[in-house]
Design a protein around this motif. Structure first.
Motif, PDB file in Angstrom:
ATOM      1  N   ARG A  99     101.975  33.285  86.903  1.00  0.00           N
ATOM      2  CA  ARG A  99     101.383  33.835  86.068  1.00  0.00           C
ATOM      3  C   ARG A  99     101.184  32.655  84.963  1.00  0.00           C
ATOM      4  NH1 ARG A  99     102.707  37.656  81.012  1.00  0.00           N
ATOM      5  NH2 ARG A  99     100.937  39.221  81.395  1.00  0.00           N
ATOM      6  N   TYR A 100      99.771  32.646  84.243  1.00  0.00           N
ATOM      7  CA  TYR A 100      99.221  31.680  83.456  1.00  0.00           C
ATOM      8  C   TYR A 100      98.804  31.882  82.235  1.00  0.00           C
ATOM      9  CZ  TYR A 100      95.263  28.358  82.222  1.00  0.00           C
ATOM     10  OH  TYR A 100      94.680  27.346  81.454  1.00  0.00           O
ATOM     11  N   SER A 101      99.042  31.264  81.156  1.00  0.00           N
ATOM     12  CA  SER A 101      98.639  31.398  79.922  1.00  0.00           C
ATOM     13  C   SER A 101      97.899  30.347  79.220  1.00  0.00           C
ATOM     14  CB  SER A 101      99.927  31.869  78.847  1.00  0.00           C
ATOM     15  OG  SER A 101      99.386  32.189  77.640  1.00  0.00           O
ATOM     16  N   ILE A 102      96.839  30.627  78.384  1.00  0.00           N
ATOM     17  CA  ILE A 102      96.461  29.542  77.679  1.00  0.00           C
ATOM     18  C   ILE A 102      96.256  29.832  76.252  1.00  0.00           C
ATOM     19  CG2 ILE A 102      93.974  30.312  78.359  1.00  0.00           C
ATOM     20  CD1 ILE A 102      93.075  27.285  78.270  1.00  0.00           C
ATOM     21  N   LEU A 103      96.703  28.904  75.328  1.00  0.00           N
ATOM     22  CA  LEU A 103      96.237  29.098  73.758  1.00  0.00           C
ATOM     23  C   LEU A 103      95.506  28.096  73.565  1.00  0.00           C
ATOM     24  CD1 LEU A 103      97.451  30.309  71.122  1.00  0.00           C
ATOM     25  CD2 LEU A 103      98.941  28.058  71.087  1.00  0.00           C
ATOM     26  N   VAL A 104      94.307  28.663  72.721  1.00  0.00           N
ATOM     27  CA  VAL A 104      93.166  27.972  72.363  1.00  0.00           C
ATOM     28  C   VAL A 104      92.941  28.056  70.846  1.00  0.00           C
ATOM     29  CG1 VAL A 104      90.601  27.784  72.666  1.00  0.00           C
ATOM     30  CG2 VAL A 104      91.828  28.666  74.512  1.00  0.00           C
ATOM     31  N   LYS A 105      92.971  26.669  70.555  1.00  0.00           N
ATOM     32  CA  LYS A 105      92.833  26.707  68.949  1.00  0.00           C
ATOM     33  C   LYS A 105      91.336  26.279  68.705  1.00  0.00           C
ATOM     34  CE  LYS A 105      97.734  25.393  67.963  1.00  0.00           C
ATOM     35  NZ  LYS A 105      98.637  24.733  67.367  1.00  0.00           N
ATOM     36  N   GLN A 106      91.001  26.643  67.619  1.00  0.00           N
ATOM     37  CA  GLN A 106      89.527  26.464  67.210  1.00  0.00           C
ATOM     38  C   GLN A 106      89.400  25.821  65.892  1.00  0.00           C
ATOM     39  OE1 GLN A 106      86.042  29.499  67.701  1.00  0.00           O
ATOM     40  NE2 GLN A 106      86.365  29.515  65.870  1.00  0.00           N
ATOM     41  N   ILE A 107      88.830  24.760  65.666  1.00  0.00           N
ATOM     42  CA  ILE A 107      88.540  23.870  64.707  1.00  0.00           C
ATOM     43  C   ILE A 107      87.291  23.703  64.075  1.00  0.00           C
ATOM     44  CG2 ILE A 107      89.078  21.673  63.342  1.00  0.00           C
ATOM     45  CD1 ILE A 107      91.281  21.611  65.704  1.00  0.00           C
ATOM     46  N   ALA A 108      86.803  24.051  62.921  1.00  0.00           N
ATOM     47  CA  ALA A 108      85.327  24.033  62.241  1.00  0.00           C
ATOM     48  C   ALA A 108      85.408  22.408  61.750  1.00  0.00           C
ATOM     49  CB  ALA A 108      85.084  24.826  60.998  1.00  0.00           C
ATOM     50  N   LEU A 109      84.343  21.975  62.256  1.00  0.00           N
ATOM     51  CA  LEU A 109      83.934  20.436  61.952  1.00  0.00           C
ATOM     52  C   LEU A 109      82.907  20.163  60.953  1.00  0.00           C
ATOM     53  CD1 LEU A 109      84.224  18.730  65.511  1.00  0.00           C
ATOM     54  CD2 LEU A 109      85.924  19.058  63.782  1.00  0.00           C
ATOM     55  N   SER A 110      82.777  18.998  60.388  1.00  0.00           N
ATOM     56  CA  SER A 110      81.598  18.737  59.653  1.00  0.00           C
ATOM     57  C   SER A 110      80.454  17.879  60.730  1.00  0.00           C
ATOM     58  CB  SER A 110      82.009  17.684  58.672  1.00  0.00           C
ATOM     59  OG  SER A 110      82.435  16.502  59.333  1.00  0.00           O
ATOM     60  N   PRO A 111      79.281  17.625  60.122  1.00  0.00           N
ATOM     61  CA  PRO A 111      78.330  17.300  61.152  1.00  0.00           C
ATOM     62  C   PRO A 111      78.902  15.534  61.406  1.00  0.00           C
ATOM     63  CG  PRO A 111      77.280  18.382  59.432  1.00  0.00           C
ATOM     64  CD  PRO A 111      78.610  18.687  59.082  1.00  0.00           C
ATOM     65  N   GLU A 112      79.397  15.083  60.632  1.00  0.00           N
ATOM     66  CA  GLU A 112      79.963  13.792  60.980  1.00  0.00           C
ATOM     67  C   GLU A 112      81.175  13.714  61.931  1.00  0.00           C
ATOM     68  OE1 GLU A 112      77.908  14.214  57.082  1.00  0.00           O
ATOM     69  OE2 GLU A 112      79.535  15.084  57.858  1.00  0.00           O
ATOM     70  N   ALA A 113      82.157  14.757  61.793  1.00  0.00           N
ATOM     71  CA  ALA A 113      83.139  14.877  62.644  1.00  0.00           C
ATOM     72  C   ALA A 113      82.521  15.124  64.000  1.00  0.00           C
ATOM     73  CB  ALA A 113      84.184  15.655  62.154  1.00  0.00           C
ATOM     74  N   TYR A 114      81.921  16.177  64.056  1.00  0.00           N
ATOM     75  CA  TYR A 114      81.216  16.368  65.428  1.00  0.00           C
ATOM     76  C   TYR A 114      80.288  15.261  66.022  1.00  0.00           C
ATOM     77  CZ  TYR A 114      78.693  19.144  68.683  1.00  0.00           C
ATOM     78  OH  TYR A 114      78.174  19.701  69.949  1.00  0.00           O
ATOM     79  N   SER A 115      79.907  14.230  65.257  1.00  0.00           N
ATOM     80  CA  SER A 115      79.271  13.175  65.959  1.00  0.00           C
ATOM     81  C   SER A 115      80.375  12.239  66.377  1.00  0.00           C
ATOM     82  CB  SER A 115      78.423  12.526  64.960  1.00  0.00           C
ATOM     83  OG  SER A 115      77.274  13.335  64.594  1.00  0.00           O
ATOM     84  N   TYR A 116      81.461  12.011  65.643  1.00  0.00           N
ATOM     85  CA  TYR A 116      82.288  11.112  65.959  1.00  0.00           C
ATOM     86  C   TYR A 116      83.111  11.910  67.364  1.00  0.00           C
ATOM     87  CZ  TYR A 116      87.037   9.134  66.282  1.00  0.00           C
ATOM     88  OH  TYR A 116      88.183   8.542  66.527  1.00  0.00           O
ATOM     89  N   TYR A 117      83.375  13.022  67.432  1.00  0.00           N
ATOM     90  CA  TYR A 117      84.054  13.551  68.794  1.00  0.00           C
ATOM     91  C   TYR A 117      82.919  13.616  69.800  1.00  0.00           C
ATOM     92  CZ  TYR A 117      88.370  14.969  66.250  1.00  0.00           C
ATOM     93  OH  TYR A 117      89.329  15.079  65.625  1.00  0.00           O
ATOM     94  N   GLN A 118      81.800  13.544  69.519  1.00  0.00           N
ATOM     95  CA  GLN A 118      80.798  13.294  70.723  1.00  0.00           C
ATOM     96  C   GLN A 118      80.699  11.952  71.057  1.00  0.00           C
ATOM     97  OE1 GLN A 118      77.104  15.013  69.036  1.00  0.00           O
ATOM     98  NE2 GLN A 118      76.779  16.187  70.920  1.00  0.00           N
ATOM     99  N   LEU A 119      80.873  10.994  70.427  1.00  0.00           N
ATOM    100  CA  LEU A 119      81.114   9.434  70.734  1.00  0.00           C
ATOM    101  C   LEU A 119      82.306   9.489  71.511  1.00  0.00           C
ATOM    102  CD1 LEU A 119      79.612   7.567  67.997  1.00  0.00           C
ATOM    103  CD2 LEU A 119      78.593   7.817  70.076  1.00  0.00           C
ATOM    104  N   LEU A 120      83.394   9.776  71.108  1.00  0.00           N
ATOM    105  CA  LEU A 120      84.664   9.669  71.664  1.00  0.00           C
ATOM    106  C   LEU A 120      84.903  10.482  72.967  1.00  0.00           C
ATOM    107  CD1 LEU A 120      87.583   8.817  71.412  1.00  0.00           C
ATOM    108  CD2 LEU A 120      88.207  11.127  70.288  1.00  0.00           C
ATOM    109  N   LYS A 121      84.181  11.364  73.201  1.00  0.00           N
ATOM    110  CA  LYS A 121      83.847  11.960  74.554  1.00  0.00           C
ATOM    111  C   LYS A 121      83.447  11.340  75.521  1.00  0.00           C
ATOM    112  CE  LYS A 121      82.924  16.620  76.573  1.00  0.00           C
ATOM    113  NZ  LYS A 121      84.196  16.874  77.209  1.00  0.00           N
ATOM    114  N   THR A 122      82.167  10.701  74.901  1.00  0.00           N
ATOM    115  CA  THR A 122      81.412   9.795  75.791  1.00  0.00           C
ATOM    116  C   THR A 122      82.033   8.650  75.999  1.00  0.00           C
ATOM    117  OG1 THR A 122      79.443  10.489  74.713  1.00  0.00           O
ATOM    118  CG2 THR A 122      79.244   8.680  75.987  1.00  0.00           C
TER     119      THR A 122
END
Length: 366
Positions: A224-247
């Motif tokens: 048996r497997y369970s996953i808890l997903v948390k959703q965070i709303a970002l500003s455009p600047e924060a989104y760009s930061y995480y895109q770069l971090l992911k890259t």
């Protein structure tokens, strides 16, 4: 010629690799809702060093509002600083303050809280080689647009052998129900960055965005497997930061990948703004949802478990093998021990699941 070519080789260690840097790393979000606010503080390490974790200890961390209110975060050990639900007023702006043990002060920019809409649903698709977990969400006000998801996985697993008997000195006794060590629970928090945006769509709708893929042979889905997903709303600047971090962290390694780039964070050292600080602080509410996946609803896949990597062979118990084996079971065991059956033994980790998990189900387990 071969010997000459080999002797011409020299290791090249560029300055970026050999530099002795010790930058502050800040991970977390100011949760303005009822959930906890948690920040992890650490220091960067040289890529040639053997250590991979360098927590920032003995810091004083707090959240400040634009109306001069302060909300302290308490040290929880190993560089973690936390506070129960702050339940802040989302009409105000907030920032993070960090005073480190070496006397430095760090401040983030003031942030306008972003309200995360509810997660509509989490589902999964059974594929030929595993399970794809996906998420659906939308914002009727078309105000979110930029999303970040974090998730925690929990699963039930079992030991290689079921141990019906335990030994105490020279006495072999049937295990009581509270002594069973066959089924356990394990969990893991991912470091994978999951992003998506509806900025180019007419409606703020996210449909079946992939969250994680669980391989058909993974031990996580053997029971048996369970996953808890948390959703965070970002500003455009924060989104760009995480895109770069992911890259920079996930998409490097071949000649066709993007080159590493500087991460433009929003937290700075008060007396030396030029000092690099790794991290981007966001503020707002967090939505979350959990699902369970049962193995009986999946194909009869053969799991490749931890025990396939070690020797879990069993041996007949003798007095000389007691130092080697101290967990026991019967080859075809009933729940009693007749004298005509032999007692078998195996390495503890093959019989006792608590070496890799806990017997106590999590509070949310169904």
């Amino acid at each position: 010629m071969i010997l000459a070519l080999m002797t011409c080789r020299k290791a090249y260690n560029p300055p970026a690799i050999t530099a002795n840097v010790n930058y502050l790393v800040v991970e977390g979000i100011i949760n303005t809702g009822s959930d906890s606010t948690i920040f992890n503080l650490s220091r960067t390490v040289n890529i040639k060093q053997k250590i991979v974790a360098n927590p920032e200890l003995n810091a004083v961390v707090s959240v400040e509002s634009d109306n001069n209110a302060t909300y302290p975060l308490l040290a929880a050990g190993n560089g973690k600083y936390a506070s129960p639900g702050l339940n802040l007023d989302n009409t105000h702006k907030y920032r993070l303050r960090i005073n480190t043990a070496d006397g430095k002060a760090y401040l983030s920019d003031f942030l306008t809280p972003k309200i995360s809409p509810p997660i509509d649903s989490i589902g999964y698709i059974v594929e030929t080689n595993g399970v794809q977990v996906y998420l659906n969400t939308h914002d009727p006000a078309n105000a979110t647009r930029y999303y970040l998801w974090e998730y925690n996985e929990t699963w039930k697993f079992h030991a290689f052998f079921d141990s019906y008997f335990a030994i105490n000195a020279d006495t072999v006794a049937l295990r009581r129900p509270d002594q069973q060590v066959y089924y356990c629970y394990a969990s893991d928090t991912t470091s994978t960055i999951v992003l998506n945006s509806s900025a180019k769509l007419a409606q703020d709708v996210i449909y079946q965005t992939p969250i994680t893929f669980v391989s058909s042979g993974a031990e996580k889905i053997e029971d048996r497997y369970s996953i808890l997903v948390k959703q965070i709303a970002l500003s455009p600047e924060a989104y760009s930061y995480y895109q770069l971090l992911k890259t920079n962290t996930e998409n490097l390694g071949t000649i066709f990948d993007a080159q590493p780039s500087q991460l433009p964070g929003n937290i700075h050292e008060v007396n030396n703004p030029a000092e690099p600080v790794i991290g981007y602080i966001s503020a707002g509410t967090v939505s979350q949802k959990r699902i369970f996946i049962d193995s009986r609803n999946l194909p009869a896949w053969l799991s490749v478990t931890y025990y396939d990597m070690i020797d879990c062979a069993a041996d007949t118990m003798t007095m000389t093998s007691q130092s080697k084996f101290n967990y026991y079971y019967l080859h075809n065991p009933p729940y009693y021990i007749p004298t005509f059956l032999k007692l078998f033994g195996a390495y503890p980790i093959c019989v006792d699941c608590t070496f890799r998990g806990t017997k106590t189900p999590p509070p949310f387990w169904q």
